[in-house]
Write an enzyme that holds these catalytic residues in place. Sequence first.
Site, short mmCIF file in Angstrom:
data_model
loop_
_atom_site.label_atom_id
_atom_site.label_comp_id
_atom_site.label_asym_id
_atom_site.label_seq_id
_atom_site.Cartn_x
_atom_site.Cartn_y
_atom_site.Cartn_z
N SER A 118 51.62 47.34 45.22
CA SER A 118 50.27 47.12 45.72
C SER A 118 49.75 45.79 45.22
O SER A 118 50.15 45.30 44.16
CB SER A 118 49.36 48.26 45.26
OG SER A 118 48.00 47.92 45.35
N SER A 119 48.80 45.23 45.95
CA SER A 119 48.19 43.97 45.52
C SER A 119 47.37 44.12 44.25
O SER A 119 47.03 43.12 43.61
CB SER A 119 47.29 43.42 46.64
OG SER A 119 46.27 44.34 46.97
N CYS A 120 47.07 45.35 43.84
CA CYS A 120 46.27 45.55 42.62
C CYS A 120 47.06 45.23 41.35
O CYS A 120 46.51 45.27 40.25
CB CYS A 120 45.74 46.96 42.55
SG CYS A 120 46.97 48.21 42.17
N TYR A 147 46.88 52.65 37.69
CA TYR A 147 47.80 52.57 38.83
C TYR A 147 48.57 51.26 38.80
O TYR A 147 49.80 51.23 39.01
CB TYR A 147 47.01 52.70 40.12
CG TYR A 147 47.83 52.60 41.38
CD1 TYR A 147 48.58 53.68 41.83
CD2 TYR A 147 47.83 51.44 42.14
CE1 TYR A 147 49.33 53.60 43.00
CE2 TYR A 147 48.58 51.35 43.31
CZ TYR A 147 49.32 52.43 43.73
OH TYR A 147 50.07 52.35 44.88
N LYS A 151 52.71 50.37 38.62
CA LYS A 151 53.39 49.58 39.65
C LYS A 151 54.05 48.33 39.07
O LYS A 151 55.12 47.91 39.53
CB LYS A 151 52.40 49.22 40.76
CG LYS A 151 51.99 50.41 41.62
CD LYS A 151 53.22 51.01 42.29
CE LYS A 151 52.92 52.21 43.13
NZ LYS A 151 54.13 52.77 43.77
N HIS A 190 40.68 55.47 51.07
CA HIS A 190 40.36 54.06 50.87
C HIS A 190 39.20 53.66 51.79
O HIS A 190 38.75 54.44 52.63
CB HIS A 190 41.59 53.20 51.14
CG HIS A 190 42.63 53.31 50.08
ND1 HIS A 190 43.75 54.11 50.21
CD2 HIS A 190 42.72 52.75 48.85
CE1 HIS A 190 44.49 54.02 49.11
NE2 HIS A 190 43.89 53.20 48.27
#
Length: 325
Positions: A118-120, A147, A151, A190
């Site tokens: 994920s971009s997070c 999270y 990742k 989301h």
Amino acid sequence: MTAAEWVSGPLPRDARVYVAGHNGLVGGAILRRLQAEGFTDVITRSSRELDLRDQAAVRAFFAQERPEFVILAAAKVGGILANSTYPAQFLYDNLMIAANVINAAHETGVRKLLNLGSSCIYPRMAPQPLREEALLTGPLEETNRAYAVAKIAAIELCDHYRTQYGSDFISGMPTNLYGPGDNFDLKGSHVLPALMRKMVEAKEAGAATVEVWGSGMPLREFLFVEDLADACLFLMEQVSEPGPINVGTGVDLTIRELAELIADVVGFTGELVFDASKPDGTPRKLMDVSRLAGLGWSARTDLRSGVQQTYDWFLQERAAGNIRG
């Protein structure tokens, strides 16, 4: 060509491909794409059939099924509310899923594995647009740190299996996703599906307003999930590199603009009320997708078209009784 002869390039359509997380938004799109492409031996297991947090169960599954290619799309996911409320579960579950699947893939000689993140994973205040090199250069956004750490660990695991054992394990980092199969439960969804459901219900109830969390100022990028499925097949067939590879559109808009677009598609004509007391999250999160574009892949679905397709799917599923709450 058989899977045993494969080195790189188009995957043999008779190869054993395991899609982990096929019931989710991402895994479902990947499964549909593989089936449309003529893959004849796609392996799936629901979370009830196989708990990916259980190391012994995962090792036994890999030893028995012997997948040749793996796409790891399984994850515990959610929006700001879910991430903030259950950080321990988001960290533990995602760590266990990644560690068990990646290690079992190594132990059983999987030819290629695609780990999806994920971009997070990028620092909260990383320069925009987010480049792959920004990984681990600063503090993470607090609302989804648990999270993100899980990742990041999965990316590191893939890279170190590559370095130490020569495993062809790669990591794709999608931006915010949406599309058919999304989660429309307001307690865990989301922003895009949550706004869509709110506006559909407000329109039907004749409500004058819809509340939108936050100031409406944060900038976000959105990728149609069918485009991601296309990118996943491209990555599996064409790319073998360490580190994260961004997957997105390279275009963003404010949450206010997103809400206005959804209202237009849905036909909600009331007022949008922004609650600035609710968290905004990261101020901006735009992907630099030049690396993947340079390798030959770009997204094809514009946001309005994707939102319209998602809206149509939502109405069909709700009419069939598959969306409740």
